[in-house]
Design a protein around this motif. Structure first.
Motif, PDB file in Angstrom:
ATOM      1  N   PRO A  35       0.809  -1.231   0.000  1.00 52.41           N
ATOM      2  CA  PRO A  35       0.000   0.000   0.000  1.00 52.41           C
ATOM      3  C   PRO A  35       0.834   1.270   0.000  1.00 52.41           C
ATOM      4  O   PRO A  35       0.414   2.293  -0.554  1.00 52.41           O
ATOM      5  CB  PRO A  35      -0.848  -0.121   1.261  1.00 52.41           C
ATOM      6  N   ARG A  36       2.025   1.239   0.596  1.00 51.05           N
ATOM      7  CA  ARG A  36       2.867   2.435   0.619  1.00 51.05           C
ATOM      8  C   ARG A  36       3.383   2.749  -0.788  1.00 51.05           C
ATOM      9  O   ARG A  36       3.461   3.918  -1.180  1.00 51.05           O
ATOM     10  CB  ARG A  36       4.027   2.246   1.594  1.00 51.05           C
TER      11      ARG A  36
ATOM     12  N   SER B 181       0.464   4.244  -2.731  1.00 47.30           N
ATOM     13  CA  SER B 181       0.209   5.606  -2.263  1.00 47.30           C
ATOM     14  C   SER B 181       1.239   6.582  -2.804  1.00 47.30           C
ATOM     15  O   SER B 181       0.894   7.709  -3.203  1.00 47.30           O
ATOM     16  CB  SER B 181       0.215   5.627  -0.732  1.00 47.30           C
TER      17      SER B 181
ATOM     18  N   ASP C 220      -2.623  11.037   2.085  1.00 47.55           N
ATOM     19  CA  ASP C 220      -3.031   9.636   2.215  1.00 47.55           C
ATOM     20  C   ASP C 220      -2.390   8.990   3.429  1.00 47.55           C
ATOM     21  O   ASP C 220      -3.038   8.223   4.163  1.00 47.55           O
ATOM     22  CB  ASP C 220      -2.664   8.870   0.948  1.00 47.55           C
ATOM     23  N   GLN C 221      -1.106   9.289   3.671  1.00 47.82           N
ATOM     24  CA  GLN C 221      -0.435   8.720   4.840  1.00 47.82           C
ATOM     25  C   GLN C 221      -1.068   9.231   6.136  1.00 47.82           C
ATOM     26  O   GLN C 221      -1.186   8.485   7.117  1.00 47.82           O
ATOM     27  CB  GLN C 221       1.054   9.063   4.809  1.00 47.82           C
TER      28      GLN C 221
ATOM     29  N   ILE D 179      -4.243  10.122   6.490  1.00 42.71           N
ATOM     30  CA  ILE D 179      -5.534   9.429   6.613  1.00 42.71           C
ATOM     31  C   ILE D 179      -5.332   8.012   7.141  1.00 42.71           C
ATOM     32  O   ILE D 179      -6.041   7.557   8.036  1.00 42.71           O
ATOM     33  CB  ILE D 179      -6.258   9.410   5.247  1.00 42.71           C
ATOM     34  N   GLN D 180      -4.327   7.320   6.587  1.00 46.46           N
ATOM     35  CA  GLN D 180      -4.063   5.952   7.037  1.00 46.46           C
ATOM     36  C   GLN D 180      -3.639   5.929   8.510  1.00 46.46           C
ATOM     37  O   GLN D 180      -3.977   4.994   9.239  1.00 46.46           O
ATOM     38  CB  GLN D 180      -2.976   5.321   6.166  1.00 46.46           C
TER      39      GLN D 180
ATOM     40  N   THR E 100      -6.923   6.500  10.626  1.00 40.92           N
ATOM     41  CA  THR E 100      -8.012   5.535  10.467  1.00 40.92           C
ATOM     42  C   THR E 100      -8.162   4.550  11.617  1.00 40.92           C
ATOM     43  O   THR E 100      -9.296   4.308  12.087  1.00 40.92           O
ATOM     44  CB  THR E 100      -7.853   4.779   9.132  1.00 40.92           C
TER      45      THR E 100
ATOM     46  N   THR F 130     -10.952  12.136   3.581  1.00 38.77           N
ATOM     47  CA  THR F 130     -10.969  11.177   2.474  1.00 38.77           C
ATOM     48  C   THR F 130     -11.580  11.807   1.231  1.00 38.77           C
ATOM     49  O   THR F 130     -11.124  11.590   0.104  1.00 38.77           O
ATOM     50  CB  THR F 130     -11.748   9.916   2.883  1.00 38.77           C
TER      51      THR F 130
ATOM     52  N   TYR G 109      -9.030  14.064  -0.365  1.00 42.92           N
ATOM     53  CA  TYR G 109      -8.026  13.270  -1.082  1.00 42.92           C
ATOM     54  C   TYR G 109      -8.545  12.853  -2.456  1.00 42.92           C
ATOM     55  O   TYR G 109      -7.873  13.056  -3.484  1.00 42.92           O
ATOM     56  CB  TYR G 109      -7.637  12.033  -0.265  1.00 42.92           C
TER      57      TYR G 109
END
Length: 227
Positions: A68-69, A72, A193-194, A196-197, A200, A214, A217
């Motif tokens: 996922p990184r 992203s 995004d980082q 948000i992750q 979460t 979100t 984004y």
């Protein structure tokens, strides 16, 4: 933006790669360099058509698809099939910049190089020298990672591989065309995004703050992306 991705390959896969590449059919790497780079490139590579290169390259792409990184950071649209190189006995690659447009072997398609990637396949203690030196707005960044780790950096960057004075530096390298061509926009999306992750796990899925972030984004991605 320079991003380190740790453990792109798991231990078992990495061990398999290292064993197979130890007996690979390495060729003079200067044959694949551009006109200016040819005079400063001293290494060996696997041919693009080598079945081993194709097989291992597909495994790398599968691993990245589960990372996922990487998704992203790169927002990949197209990925050049991974290539493999080996530096030993004073092998090096002088300062150069990667070509802006590359033809994808066997596809008839071209790819714009937005991001360059180097996946290290030899442990740092196994060789001396061989650092990847990348010019950034903040000065040169020296990169020498553990086997299985990967660095992503803008393809617009001047970079070099320092001479290897002992042992052998083995790596895979390739390029990514991103859905977001603009580096600054892509960096902002990655940071958002980082964040948000990171938030979460501590918030409910319907938390209004999380939903708004979100939404921002995806609306920025919609504005900047070319799918």
């Amino acid at each position: 933006m320079l991003i380190i991705l740790e453990s792109v390959l798991d231990g078992a896969t990495l061990a398999q790669f290292r064993q197979l590449l130890a007996d690979a059919r390495w060729q003079d790497g200067s044959a694949t360099a551009g006109t200016l780079a040819r005079s400063v490139k001293r290494n060996h590579q696997l041919a693009d058509s080598d079945p081993l290169a194709v097989r291992l390259g597909e495994q790398i792409l599968q691993a990245l698809g589960r990372n996922p990184r990487f998704i992203s950071a790169a927002l990949p649209r197209r990925i050049y099939p991974p290539k493999f190189n080996r530096y030993a006995e004073q092998g090096s690659y002088g300062v150069h910049v990667d070509s802006a447009i590359m033809g994808v072997p066997g596809s008839g398609q071209s790819l714009r190089t937005d991001l360059s990637a180097t996946l290290f396949l030899a442990e740092p203690a196994e060789y001396e020298g061989g650092e990847l030196e990348i010019e950034t707005p903040f000065g040169a960044q020296v990169v020498k990672l553990a086997a299985g780790d990967m660095v992503l950096y803008p393809s617009t960057s001047l970079h070099r591989v320092a001479p290897v004075t002992r042992g052998a530096r083995v790596a895979s390298f390739f390029w990514i065309e991103s859905m977001v061509a603009d580096e600054a926009a892509r960096s902002l999306l990655f940071d958002l995004d980082q964040a948000i992750q990171g938030l979460t796990p501590g918030l409910a899925a319907d938390d209004d703050r999380l939903l708004k972030l979100t939404s921002v984004y995806h609306n920025l991605l919609r504005r900047w992306a070319q799918a």
